[in-house]
Scaffold this active site. Structure first.
Site, PDB file in Angstrom:
ATOM      1  N   HIS A 285       0.856  -1.192   0.000  1.00  0.00           N
ATOM      2  CA  HIS A 285       0.000   0.000   0.000  1.00  0.00           C
ATOM      3  C   HIS A 285       0.886   1.234   0.000  1.00  0.00           C
ATOM      4  CE1 HIS A 285       0.412   0.897   4.426  1.00  0.00           C
ATOM      5  NE2 HIS A 285       0.636  -0.390   4.476  1.00  0.00           N
TER       6      HIS A 285
ATOM      7  N   LYS B  77      -6.954   6.070  -3.290  1.00  0.00           N
ATOM      8  CA  LYS B  77      -6.262   6.221  -2.017  1.00  0.00           C
ATOM      9  C   LYS B  77      -5.466   4.959  -1.666  1.00  0.00           C
ATOM     10  CE  LYS B  77      -6.800   8.591   2.335  1.00  0.00           C
ATOM     11  NZ  LYS B  77      -7.698   9.321   3.236  1.00  0.00           N
TER      12      LYS B  77
ATOM     13  N   HIS C  93      12.969   2.200   6.247  1.00  0.00           N
ATOM     14  CA  HIS C  93      12.355   3.118   7.220  1.00  0.00           C
ATOM     15  C   HIS C  93      13.429   3.860   8.020  1.00  0.00           C
ATOM     16  CE1 HIS C  93       8.171   2.427   6.624  1.00  0.00           C
ATOM     17  NE2 HIS C  93       8.115   1.214   7.138  1.00  0.00           N
TER      18      HIS C  93
ATOM     19  N   GLY D  26       2.095  -2.324  15.564  1.00  0.00           N
ATOM     20  CA  GLY D  26       1.232  -1.876  14.473  1.00  0.00           C
ATOM     21  C   GLY D  26       0.052  -2.791  14.263  1.00  0.00           C
TER      22      GLY D  26
ATOM     23  N   ASP E 187       4.774   3.459   4.459  1.00  0.00           N
ATOM     24  CA  ASP E 187       5.462   2.766   3.365  1.00  0.00           C
ATOM     25  C   ASP E 187       5.852   3.697   2.223  1.00  0.00           C
ATOM     26  OD1 ASP E 187       5.350   0.453   4.758  1.00  0.00           O
ATOM     27  OD2 ASP E 187       4.180  -0.676   3.302  1.00  0.00           O
TER      28      ASP E 187
ATOM     29  N   ALA F   6      -1.284  17.381   4.951  1.00  0.00           N
ATOM     30  CA  ALA F   6      -1.243  18.649   4.226  1.00  0.00           C
ATOM     31  C   ALA F   6      -0.555  19.667   5.127  1.00  0.00           C
ATOM     32  CB  ALA F   6      -2.650  19.114   3.883  1.00  0.00           C
TER      33      ALA F   6
ATOM     34  N   THR G   3      -6.199  21.470   7.480  1.00  0.00           N
ATOM     35  CA  THR G   3      -6.526  20.078   7.201  1.00  0.00           C
ATOM     36  C   THR G   3      -6.300  19.815   5.714  1.00  0.00           C
ATOM     37  OG1 THR G   3      -8.199  18.329   7.479  1.00  0.00           O
ATOM     38  CG2 THR G   3      -8.988  20.492   6.758  1.00  0.00           C
TER      39      THR G   3
END
Length: 609
Positions: A11, A36, A135, A185, A337, A426, A554
């Site tokens: 994803h 998405k 990561h 997670g 990811d 954002a 937002t």
């Protein structure tokens, strides 16, 4: 040396481009496809990164993929072998996909690269990183530290779910790991599933819901589901979970433990679900704090870097900061990811190639995460005209002045400026803005603009020089990844002692109620003039009008839609919502001046998150 990093096929596919260690561009595929968490090969993101740099793919010296698919397949096979014959249905569904696609990812990637540039011998240029090394590299190498401990936490990579690394200069080495199926997670995702939200996208809803609840299930979770040691290492009791062998996250024993079946998405949220959210959030915070303390004792490091999906838990991050375990912490803004693409490129350059590292003189090396595409003023005007938009082109001063005035008067504003953000937040480039002092702004934005659950909190963007006057925070927080309390002198005691759950929602709690959560907390973004001068100027002008250097910030999208990427995306979202004003480049659009025939509802185009 130019390195292209890629993440894909699970994803949040993405591409990132670095040149001699300098981050040039990065973008997620979802922004271009409008799907998405798009997991497909990031063809559009690759093209965008190359376009930003003015390069062709043939100009790239190395391509780095963010994980090792054969090792992941090994984990899949060994897991099914250990749990056999349980899990055969899941195994039967997963195996054809692996054989068809995922197992032969190298061949697939080579074919994709060859389609871009058939003359290049890509076999010699393609390298593979490990998931958690990607990561860790994404966290350390862009950080402002010469050396640091690095903590990565997510669902699972190949085998690893949590890792400790140490970085110094251009070196980075993983020192300790916790392996699947033991995963913070996946524990959080199990509660995401159980409370009726979508795994891998709804975890932030659980975090936002937690302050409405009471953590009354903490002892039950610690007694039955997870054993956390003093150093933060942990183990999960797999008899309560289904993710190793089944098609869901939890099983009947888990449901019996809490006395209810999983909530269906269409069912109402109750105090029970809020208490579950509060409880798993509290347990996660405790695990992360113990990990941080253990790392401090083991390494003696002054600095800590964080990445992986769990590092997006800004409440837990805020607890690490508040406790003062480390002198400084830095969190990769694209911690999930998508950021693995950037980490893979950085790992290839510094670790595989031995490239030198230069720490940024001011701040970090992420350029405020403003790493995506931008559009010229002429291009914006042409695209808006083609879409049928009515707009006026104004000077920089008038753009700031008129937008700030509209915000002061209570307007909801779409703000589309400069390069698109990389990562889930954002940050003042593709944002919806509002007046934080308006008591009904949170409800208006949630229900009439974002079309999402009313309980979801909004973040404040604040000038860096003013943050300590308004929040219990006095450090950089440019990526909205730290939660801090609103300053006591800015608070208003809410008369809600007799209220529970969502009944607390509409109480005024501070001078900036639209960004003050029910526990008086806020997910703070600090804004500086050197990184985002236009956004900083808007905050400055808004302060001149209202006395408040803070705006509601937002993401510019509707529920379940990726953040807008192009001027056309922005105009379509503008016309599909009750936004009042759109500031895009130097173009100003007012809803009252638009053709009513262009109003539309496309919210059904996106899968619920």
């Amino acid at each position: 040396m130019r390195v292209l990093g890629l993440s894909a096929l699970y994803h949040d596919s993405a591409a990132a481009l670095i040149d001699d260690g300098r981050i040039v561009a990065a973008a997620q595929e979802e922004r271009f496809t409008r799907k998405k968490h798009d997991a497909r090969i990031p063809r559009n993101a690759i093209a965008s990164c190359l376009d930003v740099a003015g390069l062709k793919l043939a100009d790239i010296d190395m391509v780095a993929f963010y994980e090792k698919p054969f090792v992941k397949f090994e984990r899949l096979m060994e897991t099914y072998a250990v749990f056999a014959p349980r899990g055969f249905t899941s195994f039967r569904q997963a195996l054809p996909l692996w054989i068809k696609e995922k197992l032969f990812q190298k061949d697939m990637l080579l074919r994709e690269l060859k389609a871009f540039a058939p003359e290049v011998k890509w076999y010699d240029k393609l390298v593979f990183s490990e998931h958690h090394l990607s990561h860790a590299a994404s966290a350390f190498f862009p950080s402002p530290f010469e050396e640091a401990a690095v903590l990565t936490m997510d669902g699972v990579g190949e085998w690893t779910t949590t890792s400790l690394a140490f970085g110094s200069g251009n070196k980075l080495e993983i020192q300790k790991e916790i392996h699947f199926p033991h995963s913070l997670g996946l524990l959080y995702s199990a509660f995401t599933y159980y409370t009726g939200f979508k795994v891998n996208s709804g975890e932030y809803k659980v975090m936002g819901l937690a302050p409405y609840g009471t953590p009354r299930f903490v002892s039950l979770i610690l007694e039955h589901l997870i054993d956390i040691k003093a150093d933060g290492s942990f183990r999960l009791d797999q008899s309560y979970f289904d993710y190793c062998t089944g098609l869901t996250m939890t099983n009947q024993r888990f449901h019996d433990l809490f006395g209810a079946s999983p909530r269906k998405p269409e069912q109402p949220l109750t105090q029970f679900h809020m208490d579950l959210a509060a409880s798993v959030q509290a347990v996660t915070e405790e695990a992360v704090l113990r990990l941080a303390r253990g790392i401090k004792l083991e390494t003696g490091a002054k600095n800590l870097c964080l990445a992986g999906g769990v590092a997006l838990n800004c409440v837990a991050n805020g607890k690490i900061l508040k406790e003062g375990i480390f002198d400084n912490i830095w969190i990769q803004p694209a911690a999930g990811d998508a950021g693995g693409a950037l980490g893979a490129a950085l790992a290839a350059y510094h670790l595989h190639h031995g490239g030198a590292r230069k720490v940024a003189a001011i701040g970090d090396s992420m350029s405020g995460a403003l790493l995506g595409p931008s559009f010229t003023q002429a291009d914006i005007e042409g695209r808006l005209s083609a879409a049928g938009a009515v707009f006026s082109t104004v000077s920089d001063i008038d753009l700031i002045g008129q937008t700030a005035s509209a915000l002061a008067e209570g307007a909801a504003v779409g703000w589309f400026q400069g390069r698109m953000e990389f990562g889930p937040r954002a940050l003042g480039a593709r944002s919806i803005l509002g007046n934080p002092a308006a008591p009904d702004m949170q409800r208006t934005l949630n229900l009439k603009v974002k079309f999402r659950e009313s309980f979801r909190p909004f973040a404040p963007a604040v000038r860096r020089e003013d943050v300590a006057d308004w929040f219990e925070l006095d450090c950089d927080s440019p990526y909205m990844l730290l939660v801090a309390g609103v300053k006591p002198d800015k608070r208003i005691t809410a008369a809600d002692a007799d209220k529970f759950g969502l009944d607390k929602l509409n109480m005024v709690r501070s001078q900036i109620p639209a960004v003050t959560h029910v526990d008086y907390s806020a997910r703070v973004q600090t804004v500086t003039a050197d990184v985002n001068p236009r956004f900083h100027a808007l905050l400055t002008q808004f302060q001149a009008l209202t006395g408040i250097p803070v705006l509601v910030n937002t993401s510019f999208n509707v529920r379940s839609e990726p953040i807008v990427c192009t001027p056309e995306d922005a105009f379509r979202c503008f016309m599909a919502t009750e936004l009042d004003v759109l500031a895009i480049g130097n173009c100003l659009l007012r809803k009252t001046e638009q053709n009513p025939a262009l109003k539309l509802d496309y919210s059904a185009d996106f899968e619920p998150d």
